[in-house]
Design a protein around this motif. Structure first.
Motif, mmCIF file in Angstrom:
data_model
loop_
_atom_site.group_PDB
_atom_site.id
_atom_site.type_symbol
_atom_site.label_atom_id
_atom_site.label_comp_id
_atom_site.label_asym_id
_atom_site.label_seq_id
_atom_site.Cartn_x
_atom_site.Cartn_y
_atom_site.Cartn_z
ATOM 1 N N ILE A 178 0.863 -1.179 0.000
ATOM 2 C CA ILE A 178 0.000 0.000 0.000
ATOM 3 C C ILE A 178 0.901 1.231 0.000
ATOM 4 C CG2 ILE A 178 -1.791 1.271 1.243
ATOM 5 C CD1 ILE A 178 -2.782 -1.415 0.196
ATOM 6 N N MET A 194 -1.703 5.230 -3.491
ATOM 7 C CA MET A 194 -2.922 4.414 -3.381
ATOM 8 C C MET A 194 -3.847 4.970 -2.302
ATOM 9 S SD MET A 194 -1.111 0.684 -3.707
ATOM 10 C CE MET A 194 -2.593 -0.305 -3.490
ATOM 11 N N ILE A 195 -3.271 5.385 -1.189
ATOM 12 C CA ILE A 195 -4.065 5.948 -0.095
ATOM 13 C C ILE A 195 -4.732 7.239 -0.532
ATOM 14 C CG2 ILE A 195 -3.927 6.959 2.214
ATOM 15 C CD1 ILE A 195 -1.584 4.937 2.735
ATOM 16 N N ALA A 250 -7.571 6.617 -2.822
ATOM 17 C CA ALA A 250 -8.719 6.090 -2.076
ATOM 18 C C ALA A 250 -9.461 7.223 -1.373
ATOM 19 C CB ALA A 250 -8.263 5.040 -1.070
ATOM 20 N N ILE A 287 -10.932 4.318 4.541
ATOM 21 C CA ILE A 287 -9.809 4.215 3.608
ATOM 22 C C ILE A 287 -9.354 2.762 3.515
ATOM 23 C CG2 ILE A 287 -7.438 4.917 3.122
ATOM 24 C CD1 ILE A 287 -8.092 7.514 4.759
ATOM 25 N N LYS A 330 -11.758 0.762 1.519
ATOM 26 C CA LYS A 330 -11.621 1.058 0.088
ATOM 27 C C LYS A 330 -10.401 0.339 -0.494
ATOM 28 C CE LYS A 330 -13.857 3.806 -1.986
ATOM 29 N NZ LYS A 330 -15.052 3.550 -2.804
ATOM 30 N N LEU A 331 -9.329 0.243 0.290
ATOM 31 C CA LEU A 331 -8.109 -0.417 -0.165
ATOM 32 C C LEU A 331 -8.116 -1.926 0.103
ATOM 33 C CD1 LEU A 331 -5.499 2.204 1.079
ATOM 34 C CD2 LEU A 331 -6.172 1.768 -1.284
ATOM 35 N N GLN A 332 -9.147 -2.387 0.792
ATOM 36 C CA GLN A 332 -9.279 -3.793 1.169
ATOM 37 C C GLN A 332 -8.062 -4.273 1.954
ATOM 38 O OE1 GLN A 332 -10.183 -5.787 -2.523
ATOM 39 N NE2 GLN A 332 -12.324 -5.156 -2.418
ATOM 40 N N CYS A 333 -7.758 -3.517 3.005
ATOM 41 C CA CYS A 333 -6.647 -3.870 3.884
ATOM 42 C C CYS A 333 -6.995 -3.421 5.297
ATOM 43 C CB CYS A 333 -5.353 -3.205 3.416
ATOM 44 S SG CYS A 333 -5.338 -1.405 3.571
#
Length: 104
Positions: A7, A11-12, A15, A33, A36-39
């Motif tokens: 990540i 990417m952040i 998002a 967040i 949205k990032l699937q983490c």
């Protein structure tokens, strides 16, 4: 050897932009967040010390996003130079309601 970073700040910030476009800047938080990032929220806090730092970085990112919008508007529309900023501002406000509210 430490694990590879999956990540990134980019990417952040993207998002956060999507969340802002969907529901407004005031709804941005670490869990949204991460969702949205699937983490988990952990990767965000390896890139940023806290949410305040992330949001400050996002404001710079959002300003660049707006500048890019104006540049694209200029290339796609023939308009007098004196009308470029007002007309692009109005178009941006229509197309990016949540993002625009954050800027005013």
């Amino acid at each position: 050897m430490p694990p590879k970073v999956k990540i990134t700040k980019s990417m952040i910030l993207n998002a956060v932009l999507k969340i802002t476009q969907e529901t407004g800047f005031e709804s941005v938080n670490a869990r949204r967040i991460a969702n949205k990032l699937q983490c988990s929220t952990h990767p965000m806090f390896t890139c940023y010390e806290n949410m305040e730092e992330l949001k400050k970085d996002f404001l710079d990112f959002a300003f660049e996003y707006y500048n890019q919008y104006v540049a694209n508007y200029k290339m796609s529309t023939e308009v007098k130079p004196c009308l470029l900023l007002p007309l692009s501002y109005i178009a941006f406000a229509k197309e990016e309601k949540c993002h625009w509210k954050m800027m005013i």
